[in-house]
Design an enzyme around this catalytic site. Sequence first.
Site, PDB file in Angstrom:
ATOM      1  N   ASP A 347       0.858  -1.178   0.000  1.00 55.40           N
ATOM      2  CA  ASP A 347       0.000   0.000   0.000  1.00 55.40           C
ATOM      3  C   ASP A 347       0.901   1.237   0.000  1.00 55.40           C
ATOM      4  O   ASP A 347       2.065   1.171   0.419  1.00 55.40           O
ATOM      5  CB  ASP A 347      -0.898  -0.034   1.236  1.00 55.40           C
ATOM      6  CG  ASP A 347      -1.766   1.193   1.336  1.00 55.40           C
ATOM      7  OD1 ASP A 347      -2.450   1.527   0.363  1.00 55.40           O
ATOM      8  OD2 ASP A 347      -1.733   1.835   2.409  1.00 55.40           O
ATOM      9  N   ASP A 349      -0.081   5.115   0.882  1.00 56.09           N
ATOM     10  CA  ASP A 349      -0.233   6.125   1.933  1.00 56.09           C
ATOM     11  C   ASP A 349      -0.428   5.465   3.290  1.00 56.09           C
ATOM     12  O   ASP A 349      -1.334   4.649   3.489  1.00 56.09           O
ATOM     13  CB  ASP A 349      -1.420   7.035   1.604  1.00 56.09           C
ATOM     14  CG  ASP A 349      -1.243   7.726   0.261  1.00 56.09           C
ATOM     15  OD1 ASP A 349      -0.133   8.228   0.007  1.00 56.09           O
ATOM     16  OD2 ASP A 349      -2.204   7.738  -0.538  1.00 56.09           O
TER      17      ASP A 349
END
Length: 512
Positions: A347, A349
């Site tokens: 992922d 952020d």
Amino acid sequence: MAERYDVVVPTVGRESLGRLLEALARASGPPPGRVIVVDDRPGGGPLPRGASSALSITTLRGRAAGPAAARNVGWRAASAPWVAFLDDDVVPEPDWPARLVEDLARAAPEVAGVQGRITVPLPARRRPTDWERNVAGLESARWPTADMAYRRSVLEEVGGFDERFPRAYREDADLALRVLAAGYRLEVGSRRVLHPVRPADGWVSLRLQAGNRDDVLMRALHGPGWRARAGAPRGRLRQHLATTAAGVLAVAALAGRRHRLSAALALAWAAATLELAWHRIGPGPRTRDEVVHMLATSALLPAVATGHALAGVLRRPSVLRSPGASARRASGRAGANGPSPAAVLLDRDGTIVVDVPYNGDPGRVVPVPGARRALDRLRSAGLALAVVSNQSAVGRGLISEDQLRAVNRRIEDVLGPLGHWVVCPHAPRDGCGCRKPAPGLVLDAARRLGVPPERCVVIGDTGADVDAARAVGARAILVPTAATRPEEVAAAPAVARTLEEAVDLVLAEVAR
């Protein structure tokens, strides 16, 4: 507005799947947003779909780990507020969708699930066989996932089905008891499905005794009163234990030349066996084949049931661990005895860079502590990398695609090459199949890397990252931030305090 729902159907490739899909396609009422078919066969291959072109069907691969695991794959890929589970051998009645929507609309906020009504057609001109009576028990069962709808939010809250139940036996009762313990209610609706009796050989009753292992697990998880709460019949395990003990002791007494004692115990075993046989023969058709199979299986059934129950007891220390994060923390592994990881999907952020909401400015890119060091270790180990990231700022019109690419280039300037960038630009309302927790990004990244999903590890900071991974059999490690919800941590299969600790777990799996 009608309640939105998706349908999840785990399957092992039975021909009845085509009849189910045809019945859904022809039925009246609001159709499901998606029908998610989870193919849980080890080898895969074409599935019977019938004339079901009117449906939006998504087929996902299961892990051949049983219906509980397959249903988890399905509901985690769903996006509608309600998930209706159907078995692949039921036939919904013509008004099933209309009545389902009515059932869901009547459900108060504290109602987590609504059960459908099941009809098992039995022969009209003879008594039902032992197997047919067994299947007919579904008509009075509580919460069977042959037709059961749950709120997706509640499934997320309780962690879905417990995958330690590998058979279609108690996994639905376990889920329902956990939902009730969380303070929700379950109701019975008005919709109906037919559940025809599948053909079975005369030895099916012996195979069903494996469910005694699941009963041991149910007692370990829910206490000695679980049967009353689940509405489950007590069964005959106590009689089976006594019968088996008599048989074993008769043989031991004979070996010790205690012939009178051996004869008495053998007589007790024979009497108990004949009582069991008549208990099964009496209500049935009493045909020659049925009587022969009932006598033969009744002689073996107590010992088989006892063996499975003892095997369940031997597993008891491990079953008392939580099915979620705690068990994985104890083992220190990123996944459970699967193939060695070949790729890590990250992922963006909150995981590799500090989360700056809707960031379109490369100057605001700040790596999380230790990110470069952690990623260099993955690259040195020869693992393929990709980034899988929801970026709804594009779909919302808050940033442009050029701004998104500029931010991503800056991240690679700081952290080094990250392989493929697989991004979902859609807004949540778009209902796409790529936005996590849907599995589209994970599947796309695995395809681009040429790696099977089950050899991928997804590292992220939210339950959506975990669910997207688990929906396709990939492993997942949660690295919580201040924004991660406690229930997401509790439901995660593996939890690490930092990105570097997550990499430790991945490399430990590679070394193993």
